[in-house]
Design a protein around this motif. Structure first.
Motif, PDB file in Angstrom:
ATOM      1  N   TYR A  88       6.423 -15.511   9.891  1.00 44.36           N
ATOM      2  CA  TYR A  88       6.223 -17.038  10.795  1.00 44.36           C
ATOM      3  C   TYR A  88       7.418 -18.787   9.792  1.00 44.36           C
ATOM      4  N   LEU A  89       6.527 -17.936   8.325  1.00 49.01           N
ATOM      5  CA  LEU A  89       6.286 -18.903   7.802  1.00 49.01           C
ATOM      6  C   LEU A  89       7.241 -18.798   6.948  1.00 49.01           C
ATOM      7  N   LEU A  90       7.746 -16.722   6.608  1.00 51.29           N
ATOM      8  CA  LEU A  90       9.051 -16.722   5.522  1.00 51.29           C
ATOM      9  C   LEU A  90      10.032 -17.315   6.330  1.00 51.29           C
ATOM     10  N   GLY A  91      10.078 -16.767   7.089  1.00 48.85           N
ATOM     11  CA  GLY A  91      11.630 -17.721   8.506  1.00 48.85           C
ATOM     12  C   GLY A  91      11.392 -19.593   8.233  1.00 48.85           C
ATOM     13  N   LYS A  92      10.457 -19.887   7.798  1.00 42.86           N
ATOM     14  CA  LYS A  92      10.678 -21.517   7.938  1.00 42.86           C
ATOM     15  C   LYS A  92      10.580 -21.776   6.032  1.00 42.86           C
ATOM     16  N   GLY A  93      11.024 -20.959   5.618  1.00 42.49           N
ATOM     17  CA  GLY A  93      10.882 -21.413   4.057  1.00 42.49           C
ATOM     18  C   GLY A  93       9.851 -21.235   3.451  1.00 42.49           C
ATOM     19  N   TYR A  94       8.616 -21.318   3.829  1.00 42.43           N
ATOM     20  CA  TYR A  94       7.852 -21.280   2.492  1.00 42.43           C
ATOM     21  C   TYR A  94       7.236 -20.100   1.740  1.00 42.43           C
ATOM     22  N   SER A  95       6.820 -20.067   0.729  1.00 35.74           N
ATOM     23  CA  SER A  95       6.328 -18.835  -0.415  1.00 35.74           C
ATOM     24  C   SER A  95       5.858 -18.872   0.633  1.00 35.74           C
ATOM     25  N   VAL A  96       4.942 -17.520   0.163  1.00 35.85           N
ATOM     26  CA  VAL A  96       3.195 -16.763   0.759  1.00 35.85           C
ATOM     27  C   VAL A  96       2.922 -15.676  -0.099  1.00 35.85           C
ATOM     28  N   ASN A  97       1.936 -15.967  -0.373  1.00 36.56           N
ATOM     29  CA  ASN A  97       1.290 -14.807  -1.118  1.00 36.56           C
ATOM     30  C   ASN A  97       0.113 -14.446  -0.229  1.00 36.56           C
ATOM     31  N   ASP A  98       0.130 -13.323  -0.414  1.00 38.81           N
ATOM     32  CA  ASP A  98      -1.144 -12.123   0.261  1.00 38.81           C
ATOM     33  C   ASP A  98      -1.976 -11.807  -0.213  1.00 38.81           C
ATOM     34  N   TYR A  99      -3.339 -12.560   0.057  1.00 38.71           N
ATOM     35  CA  TYR A  99      -4.012 -11.296  -0.596  1.00 38.71           C
ATOM     36  C   TYR A  99      -5.117 -10.047   0.750  1.00 38.71           C
ATOM     37  N   GLY A 100      -3.954  -9.650   1.437  1.00 36.38           N
ATOM     38  CA  GLY A 100      -4.352  -8.708   1.994  1.00 36.38           C
ATOM     39  C   GLY A 100      -5.444  -9.095   3.424  1.00 36.38           C
ATOM     40  N   THR A 101      -5.966  -8.188   4.143  1.00 33.70           N
ATOM     41  CA  THR A 101      -5.533  -6.968   3.824  1.00 33.70           C
ATOM     42  C   THR A 101      -4.297  -6.318   4.177  1.00 33.70           C
ATOM     43  N   ASN A 102      -4.373  -5.223   4.193  1.00 35.28           N
ATOM     44  CA  ASN A 102      -2.411  -4.483   3.917  1.00 35.28           C
ATOM     45  C   ASN A 102      -2.689  -4.043   5.495  1.00 35.28           C
ATOM     46  N   SER A 103      -3.499  -3.575   6.284  1.00 36.13           N
ATOM     47  CA  SER A 103      -3.748  -2.923   7.533  1.00 36.13           C
ATOM     48  C   SER A 103      -4.792  -3.562   8.449  1.00 36.13           C
ATOM     49  N   GLY A 104      -4.916  -2.824   9.792  1.00 34.97           N
ATOM     50  CA  GLY A 104      -5.821  -2.819  10.727  1.00 34.97           C
ATOM     51  C   GLY A 104      -6.807  -1.747  10.746  1.00 34.97           C
ATOM     52  N   ASP A 105      -7.039  -1.446   9.213  1.00 28.34           N
ATOM     53  CA  ASP A 105      -8.507   0.313   9.301  1.00 28.34           C
ATOM     54  C   ASP A 105      -9.209  -1.369   9.349  1.00 28.34           C
ATOM     55  N   SER A 106     -10.617  -0.756   9.147  1.00 26.98           N
ATOM     56  CA  SER A 106     -11.854  -1.971   9.460  1.00 26.98           C
ATOM     57  C   SER A 106     -12.249  -1.847   7.942  1.00 26.98           C
ATOM     58  N   CYS A 107     -12.200  -3.197   7.355  1.00 24.78           N
ATOM     59  CA  CYS A 107     -12.987  -3.402   6.622  1.00 24.78           C
ATOM     60  C   CYS A 107     -13.760  -4.768   6.153  1.00 24.78           C
ATOM     61  N   ASP A 108     -14.126  -5.349   5.085  1.00 26.81           N
ATOM     62  CA  ASP A 108     -14.891  -6.008   4.663  1.00 26.81           C
ATOM     63  C   ASP A 108     -14.450  -8.198   4.562  1.00 26.81           C
ATOM     64  N   TYR A 109     -13.716  -9.120   5.723  1.00 29.64           N
ATOM     65  CA  TYR A 109     -13.239 -10.017   5.601  1.00 29.64           C
ATOM     66  C   TYR A 109     -13.496 -10.799   3.804  1.00 29.64           C
ATOM     67  N   ALA A 110     -15.029 -10.553   3.325  1.00 26.55           N
ATOM     68  CA  ALA A 110     -15.073 -10.562   2.457  1.00 26.55           C
ATOM     69  C   ALA A 110     -13.845 -10.614   1.256  1.00 26.55           C
ATOM     70  N   ASP A 111     -14.540  -9.586   1.200  1.00 20.88           N
ATOM     71  CA  ASP A 111     -12.905  -8.647  -0.061  1.00 20.88           C
ATOM     72  C   ASP A 111     -11.497  -9.340   0.119  1.00 20.88           C
ATOM     73  N   TYR A 112     -11.731 -10.079   1.291  1.00 20.08           N
ATOM     74  CA  TYR A 112      -9.860 -11.247   0.998  1.00 20.08           C
ATOM     75  C   TYR A 112     -10.314 -12.333   1.070  1.00 20.08           C
ATOM     76  N   ALA A 113     -11.615 -13.109   1.504  1.00 24.78           N
ATOM     77  CA  ALA A 113     -11.863 -14.339   1.764  1.00 24.78           C
ATOM     78  C   ALA A 113     -11.671 -14.667   0.093  1.00 24.78           C
ATOM     79  N   HIS A 114     -12.329 -14.064  -0.614  1.00 27.58           N
ATOM     80  CA  HIS A 114     -12.839 -14.703  -1.843  1.00 27.58           C
ATOM     81  C   HIS A 114     -11.391 -15.189  -3.136  1.00 27.58           C
TER      82      HIS A 114
END
Length: 143
Positions: free
Chosen positions: A21-47
């Protein structure tokens, strides 16, 4: 405007939806993950998101996890981060107006995609009011 995004597995689908949605609106986006729906820990991406917002690499951050709580708590451990837990547009607006929030955290399992868009649009469109709120913001940080 450059925005940073992060999620855990429970917020992954919403993060990906919002990213497109944001890319379609012209925003630049940096994605820090996660990159799948596999179980993971939120802090690894929050920090990494919090560090990038602190450094000014992103003007704002957007974070997603199932309840919104875990990732929000992790983000707020960083000095200079004011992550707001937003489940309504009014909360997002007040988070910017009164708290100068720089990250919007959304409970991905509890809101619909259309509402998520509305929350994020309100957050990004609202400026910090300053004034009497500035001294309150200054009292948040503890040395």
């Amino acid at each position: 405007m450059v925005l940073g995004l992060a999620s855990d597995h429970a917020g992954y689908e919403m993060k990906e939806f919002i990213k497109q949605y944001l890319l379609g609106k012209g925003y630049s986006v940096n994605d820090y993950g996660t990159n799948s729906g596999d179980s993971c820990d939120y802090a690894d991406y929050a920090h990494p998101l919090a560090e990038a917002v602190e450094k000014g690499e992103n003007q704002f951050g957007l974070a997603f996890c199932g309840s919104g709580n875990g990732i929000n708590i992790s983000l707020n451990r960083h000095k200079g981060i004011r992550s707001a837990y937003c489940w309504k547009t009014e909360i997002a607006e007040l988070a910017r107006l009164h708290n100068d929030a720089n990250i919007c955290t959304v409970p991905a399992r509890f809101i619909e995609k259309d509402l998520c868009i509305e929350i994020i649009e309100k957050f990004l469109a609202t400026a910090f009011e300053g004034g009497r709120h500035q001294c309150r913001i200054e009292k948040i940080e503890i040395e």
